[in-house]
Scaffold this motif. Structure first.
Motif, PDB file in Angstrom:
ATOM      1  N   ALA A  20      36.499 -25.592 -12.613  1.00 52.79           N
ATOM      2  CA  ALA A  20      36.845 -25.670 -14.035  1.00 52.79           C
ATOM      3  C   ALA A  20      37.601 -26.936 -14.327  1.00 52.79           C
ATOM      4  O   ALA A  20      37.264 -27.444 -15.590  1.00 52.79           O
ATOM      5  CB  ALA A  20      37.946 -24.627 -14.272  1.00 52.79           C
ATOM      6  N   LEU A  21      38.303 -27.621 -13.244  1.00 55.77           N
ATOM      7  CA  LEU A  21      38.850 -28.930 -13.787  1.00 55.77           C
ATOM      8  C   LEU A  21      37.826 -29.817 -13.999  1.00 55.77           C
ATOM      9  O   LEU A  21      37.844 -30.794 -14.954  1.00 55.77           O
ATOM     10  CB  LEU A  21      39.923 -29.273 -12.578  1.00 55.77           C
ATOM     11  CG  LEU A  21      41.119 -28.274 -12.835  1.00 55.77           C
ATOM     12  CD1 LEU A  21      41.899 -28.765 -11.537  1.00 55.77           C
ATOM     13  CD2 LEU A  21      42.048 -28.618 -13.824  1.00 55.77           C
ATOM     14  N   ALA A  22      36.850 -29.882 -12.825  1.00 51.27           N
ATOM     15  CA  ALA A  22      35.679 -30.779 -13.106  1.00 51.27           C
ATOM     16  C   ALA A  22      34.810 -30.643 -14.442  1.00 51.27           C
ATOM     17  O   ALA A  22      34.648 -31.526 -14.958  1.00 51.27           O
ATOM     18  CB  ALA A  22      34.777 -30.759 -11.883  1.00 51.27           C
ATOM     19  N   ARG A  23      34.835 -29.501 -14.603  1.00 51.88           N
ATOM     20  CA  ARG A  23      33.891 -29.048 -15.824  1.00 51.88           C
ATOM     21  C   ARG A  23      34.405 -29.631 -17.158  1.00 51.88           C
ATOM     22  O   ARG A  23      33.717 -29.777 -17.862  1.00 51.88           O
ATOM     23  CB  ARG A  23      33.577 -27.450 -15.685  1.00 51.88           C
ATOM     24  CG  ARG A  23      32.505 -27.108 -16.880  1.00 51.88           C
ATOM     25  CD  ARG A  23      32.339 -25.410 -16.779  1.00 51.88           C
ATOM     26  NE  ARG A  23      33.208 -24.703 -16.567  1.00 51.88           N
ATOM     27  CZ  ARG A  23      33.693 -24.058 -15.605  1.00 51.88           C
ATOM     28  NH1 ARG A  23      33.117 -24.207 -14.202  1.00 51.88           N
ATOM     29  NH2 ARG A  23      34.645 -23.241 -15.494  1.00 51.88           N
ATOM     30  N   THR A  24      35.633 -29.687 -17.131  1.00 53.19           N
ATOM     31  CA  THR A  24      36.602 -29.832 -18.294  1.00 53.19           C
ATOM     32  C   THR A  24      36.830 -31.369 -18.379  1.00 53.19           C
ATOM     33  O   THR A  24      37.571 -31.751 -19.108  1.00 53.19           O
ATOM     34  CB  THR A  24      37.833 -29.052 -18.683  1.00 53.19           C
ATOM     35  OG1 THR A  24      38.365 -28.951 -17.484  1.00 53.19           O
ATOM     36  CG2 THR A  24      37.428 -27.457 -18.823  1.00 53.19           C
ATOM     37  N   GLY A  25      36.315 -31.998 -17.366  1.00 55.32           N
ATOM     38  CA  GLY A  25      36.581 -33.663 -17.223  1.00 55.32           C
ATOM     39  C   GLY A  25      38.125 -33.869 -16.955  1.00 55.32           C
ATOM     40  O   GLY A  25      38.616 -35.021 -17.343  1.00 55.32           O
ATOM     41  N   ARG A  26      38.793 -33.016 -16.069  1.00 60.70           N
ATOM     42  CA  ARG A  26      39.934 -33.293 -15.966  1.00 60.70           C
ATOM     43  C   ARG A  26      40.313 -33.788 -14.283  1.00 60.70           C
ATOM     44  O   ARG A  26      41.427 -34.093 -13.833  1.00 60.70           O
ATOM     45  CB  ARG A  26      40.959 -32.080 -15.883  1.00 60.70           C
ATOM     46  CG  ARG A  26      40.999 -31.854 -17.444  1.00 60.70           C
ATOM     47  CD  ARG A  26      42.334 -30.578 -17.785  1.00 60.70           C
ATOM     48  NE  ARG A  26      42.303 -30.379 -19.022  1.00 60.70           N
ATOM     49  CZ  ARG A  26      42.355 -29.462 -19.849  1.00 60.70           C
ATOM     50  NH1 ARG A  26      42.235 -28.313 -18.898  1.00 60.70           N
ATOM     51  NH2 ARG A  26      42.440 -29.446 -20.948  1.00 60.70           N
ATOM     52  N   GLY A  27      39.118 -34.051 -13.865  1.00 56.35           N
ATOM     53  CA  GLY A  27      39.311 -35.024 -12.454  1.00 56.35           C
ATOM     54  C   GLY A  27      38.514 -33.915 -11.315  1.00 56.35           C
ATOM     55  O   GLY A  27      38.193 -32.776 -11.748  1.00 56.35           O
ATOM     56  N   THR A  28      38.275 -34.538 -10.219  1.00 55.74           N
ATOM     57  CA  THR A  28      37.822 -33.751  -9.201  1.00 55.74           C
ATOM     58  C   THR A  28      39.019 -33.750  -8.270  1.00 55.74           C
ATOM     59  O   THR A  28      39.630 -34.767  -7.839  1.00 55.74           O
ATOM     60  CB  THR A  28      36.749 -34.772  -8.373  1.00 55.74           C
ATOM     61  OG1 THR A  28      35.686 -34.966  -9.546  1.00 55.74           O
ATOM     62  CG2 THR A  28      36.082 -34.040  -7.300  1.00 55.74           C
ATOM     63  N   PHE A  29      39.237 -32.223  -7.893  1.00 56.76           N
ATOM     64  CA  PHE A  29      40.199 -32.336  -6.819  1.00 56.76           C
ATOM     65  C   PHE A  29      39.791 -31.055  -5.996  1.00 56.76           C
ATOM     66  O   PHE A  29      39.121 -30.420  -6.282  1.00 56.76           O
ATOM     67  CB  PHE A  29      41.652 -31.666  -7.583  1.00 56.76           C
ATOM     68  CG  PHE A  29      42.030 -32.433  -8.697  1.00 56.76           C
ATOM     69  CD1 PHE A  29      43.044 -33.379  -8.270  1.00 56.76           C
ATOM     70  CD2 PHE A  29      41.817 -32.443  -9.883  1.00 56.76           C
ATOM     71  CE1 PHE A  29      43.675 -34.311  -9.268  1.00 56.76           C
ATOM     72  CE2 PHE A  29      42.319 -33.060 -11.016  1.00 56.76           C
ATOM     73  CZ  PHE A  29      43.174 -34.208 -10.506  1.00 56.76           C
ATOM     74  N   ASP A  30      40.482 -31.164  -4.634  1.00 56.38           N
ATOM     75  CA  ASP A  30      40.348 -29.973  -3.844  1.00 56.38           C
ATOM     76  C   ASP A  30      41.655 -29.296  -4.216  1.00 56.38           C
ATOM     77  O   ASP A  30      42.609 -29.633  -4.255  1.00 56.38           O
ATOM     78  CB  ASP A  30      40.345 -30.410  -2.276  1.00 56.38           C
ATOM     79  CG  ASP A  30      39.238 -31.013  -1.720  1.00 56.38           C
ATOM     80  OD1 ASP A  30      38.013 -30.856  -2.194  1.00 56.38           O
ATOM     81  OD2 ASP A  30      39.327 -31.990  -0.985  1.00 56.38           O
ATOM     82  N   VAL A  31      41.267 -27.696  -4.425  1.00 53.00           N
ATOM     83  CA  VAL A  31      42.312 -26.945  -4.857  1.00 53.00           C
ATOM     84  C   VAL A  31      42.474 -25.827  -4.036  1.00 53.00           C
ATOM     85  O   VAL A  31      41.420 -25.285  -3.514  1.00 53.00           O
ATOM     86  CB  VAL A  31      42.138 -26.352  -6.314  1.00 53.00           C
ATOM     87  CG1 VAL A  31      43.161 -25.411  -6.746  1.00 53.00           C
ATOM     88  CG2 VAL A  31      42.166 -27.561  -7.164  1.00 53.00           C
ATOM     89  N   ARG A  32      43.868 -25.492  -3.642  1.00 52.61           N
ATOM     90  CA  ARG A  32      44.037 -24.129  -2.960  1.00 52.61           C
ATOM     91  C   ARG A  32      44.786 -23.485  -3.430  1.00 52.61           C
ATOM     92  O   ARG A  32      46.184 -24.235  -4.007  1.00 52.61           O
ATOM     93  CB  ARG A  32      44.429 -24.626  -1.378  1.00 52.61           C
ATOM     94  CG  ARG A  32      43.485 -25.363  -0.589  1.00 52.61           C
ATOM     95  CD  ARG A  32      43.369 -25.207   0.855  1.00 52.61           C
ATOM     96  NE  ARG A  32      43.498 -24.001   1.603  1.00 52.61           N
ATOM     97  CZ  ARG A  32      42.633 -23.217   1.871  1.00 52.61           C
ATOM     98  NH1 ARG A  32      41.162 -23.478   1.570  1.00 52.61           N
ATOM     99  NH2 ARG A  32      42.696 -22.235   2.595  1.00 52.61           N
ATOM    100  N   MET A  33      44.684 -22.186  -3.805  1.00 51.15           N
ATOM    101  CA  MET A  33      45.823 -21.657  -4.631  1.00 51.15           C
ATOM    102  C   MET A  33      46.578 -20.261  -3.640  1.00 51.15           C
ATOM    103  O   MET A  33      46.013 -19.697  -2.651  1.00 51.15           O
ATOM    104  CB  MET A  33      45.061 -20.582  -5.505  1.00 51.15           C
ATOM    105  CG  MET A  33      45.982 -20.053  -6.623  1.00 51.15           C
ATOM    106  SD  MET A  33      44.976 -18.863  -7.704  1.00 51.15           S
ATOM    107  CE  MET A  33      45.546 -17.413  -7.579  1.00 51.15           C
TER     108      MET A  33
END
Length: 85
Positions: free
Chosen positions: A25-38
């Motif tokens: 979702a972050l990548a799709r909305t143009g907010r950057g590329t991250f590895d995310v763990r919740m």
């Protein structure tokens, strides 16, 4: 009143589908590329002082009740007083 914060994360070797969905979702909305763990955060507020015995009890509660030891790790147990860790 002191608060004991318990942070729980998925084990590193397991897939984290929620984290992957957030990263996509972050990548799709143009907010950057991250590895995310919740993970999860629990706040246990107590009226009395935080003793070593109480912390040991909370660590046991974290391992037995707040996390699933098969798929999660308790990564931190922190005492916060007046909003400061």
């Amino acid at each position: 009143m002191p608060t004991i914060v318990v942070d729980v994360m998925p084990k590193a070797e397991l897939l984290d589908p929620q984290g992957k969905a957030i990263a996509a979702a972050l990548a799709r909305t143009g907010r950057g590329t991250f590895d995310v763990r919740m993970g999860k955060r629990f706040e246990l507020t107590t009226e009395g002082p935080v003793s070593d015995e109480l912390l040991a009890s909370v660590r046991e509660i974290a391992a037995d009740v707040l996390s699933n030891g098969v798929i999660e790790d308790v990564v931190a147990v922190t005492v916060v007083e007046n909003g400061v860790a």
